[in-house]
Write an enzyme that holds these catalytic residues in place. Structure first.
Site, short mmCIF file in Angstrom:
data_model
loop_
_atom_site.label_atom_id
_atom_site.label_comp_id
_atom_site.label_asym_id
_atom_site.label_seq_id
_atom_site.Cartn_x
_atom_site.Cartn_y
_atom_site.Cartn_z
CE LYS A 290 -5.45 -62.50 -14.32
NZ LYS A 290 -5.93 -63.80 -13.47
CE1 TYR B 131 -10.35 -64.60 -16.31
CE2 TYR B 131 -11.18 -62.65 -15.34
CZ TYR B 131 -10.08 -63.50 -15.81
OH TYR B 131 -8.62 -63.18 -15.86
CG PHE C 101 -12.14 -69.90 -9.42
CD1 PHE C 101 -12.06 -68.89 -10.41
CD2 PHE C 101 -11.98 -71.24 -9.63
CE1 PHE C 101 -11.81 -69.30 -11.59
CE2 PHE C 101 -12.07 -71.43 -11.05
CZ PHE C 101 -11.61 -70.73 -12.13
NE ARG D 14 -2.24 -70.34 -20.85
CZ ARG D 14 -3.46 -70.47 -20.31
NH1 ARG D 14 -3.98 -69.37 -20.04
NH2 ARG D 14 -3.89 -71.50 -19.51
CB THR E 23 -3.66 -71.28 -13.04
OG1 THR E 23 -4.20 -71.61 -14.27
CG2 THR E 23 -4.68 -70.29 -12.34
NE ARG F 109 -0.89 -66.57 -14.35
CZ ARG F 109 -1.77 -67.10 -15.16
NH1 ARG F 109 -1.52 -68.42 -15.67
NH2 ARG F 109 -2.85 -66.60 -15.43
CG ASN G 285 -2.95 -65.74 -11.63
OD1 ASN G 285 -3.51 -64.49 -12.04
ND2 ASN G 285 -3.52 -66.71 -12.20
CG HIS H 39 -6.22 -63.24 -19.10
ND1 HIS H 39 -6.92 -64.32 -18.83
CD2 HIS H 39 -6.14 -62.95 -20.54
CE1 HIS H 39 -7.25 -64.72 -19.96
NE2 HIS H 39 -7.04 -64.24 -21.10
CD GLU I 89 -9.09 -64.07 -23.49
OE1 GLU I 89 -9.61 -65.10 -22.80
OE2 GLU I 89 -7.82 -63.88 -23.62
P1 IDP Z 1 -5.50 -69.23 -16.28
O1 IDP Z 1 -5.52 -67.80 -16.21
O2 IDP Z 1 -4.04 -69.99 -16.10
O3 IDP Z 1 -5.97 -69.47 -17.84
P2 IDP Z 1 -7.97 -70.07 -15.44
O4 IDP Z 1 -7.92 -71.58 -15.10
O5 IDP Z 1 -8.31 -69.91 -16.78
O6 IDP Z 1 -6.44 -69.92 -15.43
O7 IDP Z 1 -8.64 -69.25 -14.46
C1 IDP Z 1 -8.70 -67.78 -14.62
C2 IDP Z 1 -8.44 -67.01 -13.52
O8 IDP Z 1 -9.22 -67.29 -12.33
C3 IDP Z 1 -6.90 -67.37 -13.01
O9 IDP Z 1 -5.80 -66.79 -13.74
C4 IDP Z 1 -7.18 -66.90 -11.56
O10 IDP Z 1 -7.02 -65.50 -11.32
C5 IDP Z 1 -8.40 -67.37 -11.12
N1 IDP Z 1 -8.44 -68.51 -10.72
C6 IDP Z 1 -8.27 -70.06 -11.38
N2 IDP Z 1 -8.43 -70.98 -10.35
C7 IDP Z 1 -8.77 -70.44 -9.14
C8 IDP Z 1 -8.79 -70.98 -7.80
O11 IDP Z 1 -8.71 -72.27 -7.70
N3 IDP Z 1 -8.97 -70.24 -6.76
C9 IDP Z 1 -8.92 -68.64 -7.02
N4 IDP Z 1 -8.76 -68.13 -8.33
C10 IDP Z 1 -8.55 -68.79 -9.27
MG MG Z 2 -7.82 -69.28 -18.80
#
Ligand code: IDP
Ligand code: MG
Length: 141
Positions: free
Chosen positions: A9, A49, A57, A85, A91, A102, A112, A115, A126
């Protein structure tokens, strides 16, 4: 063999962490089969997304993901999706186990650093998003 999509990212690219992150992926025996530096428009980021439409968010996430260059990478390995993963961690970097990407590089729950696709169907979608038409190939390109 299974394929998954990794994105380094913008927060990680901006901090010159591309090489270190790809090194960890290679040390974990993933093969890089496609890779490209991408600059996502906010429209493309919103499409990528789309599953998060309506989440609080999402707007911040789109702004972040379109804020600078990122690296889209297709990785191949047995159990690539779940293994990546695990290598990436949860996350929220603050909750991710030590030694995960991460935990070690992520800045906060939004920024973070990476992805990783979460399932067979999302991985296919994707990969197609960034590398259309590549999924029927044998990898001999
Ligand atoms: P993942 O990347 O671990 O699969 P997802 O829930 O799919 O997590 O969320 C996608 C992306 O959205 C996350 O990687 C992060 O960059 C962002 N994100 C997720 N939850 C939050 C939050 O609570 N606050 C801010 N950004 C978030
Ligand atoms: Mg995700």
């Amino acid at each position: 063999m299974e394929r998954t999509l990794l994105i380094v990212k913008p927060d990680a690219a901006e901090r010159n962490l591309i090489g270190q992150i790809l090194q960890r992926v290679e040390l974990a025996r993933f093969r890089i089969v496609e890779m490209r530096l991408v600059r996502l428009s906010s429209e493309r980021a919103r499409k990528f997304y789309a599953v998060h439409e309506g989440k609080p968010f999402l707007d911040g996430l789109i702004e972040f993901m379109s804020s600078g260059p990122a690296i889209a990478v297709v990785l191949e390995k047995e159990n690539a999706i779940s293994d990546l993963r695990a290598l990436v961690g949860t996350t929220d970097p603050a909750k991710a186990p030590c030694g995960t990407i991460r935990h070690d590089f992520g800045h906060d729950v939004q920024r973070n650093s990476v992805h990783a696709s979460d399932a067979v169907e999302t991985a296919a979608t994707e990969i197609e998003f960034f590398f259309p038409g590549t999924q029927d190939e044998s990898g001999s390109r």
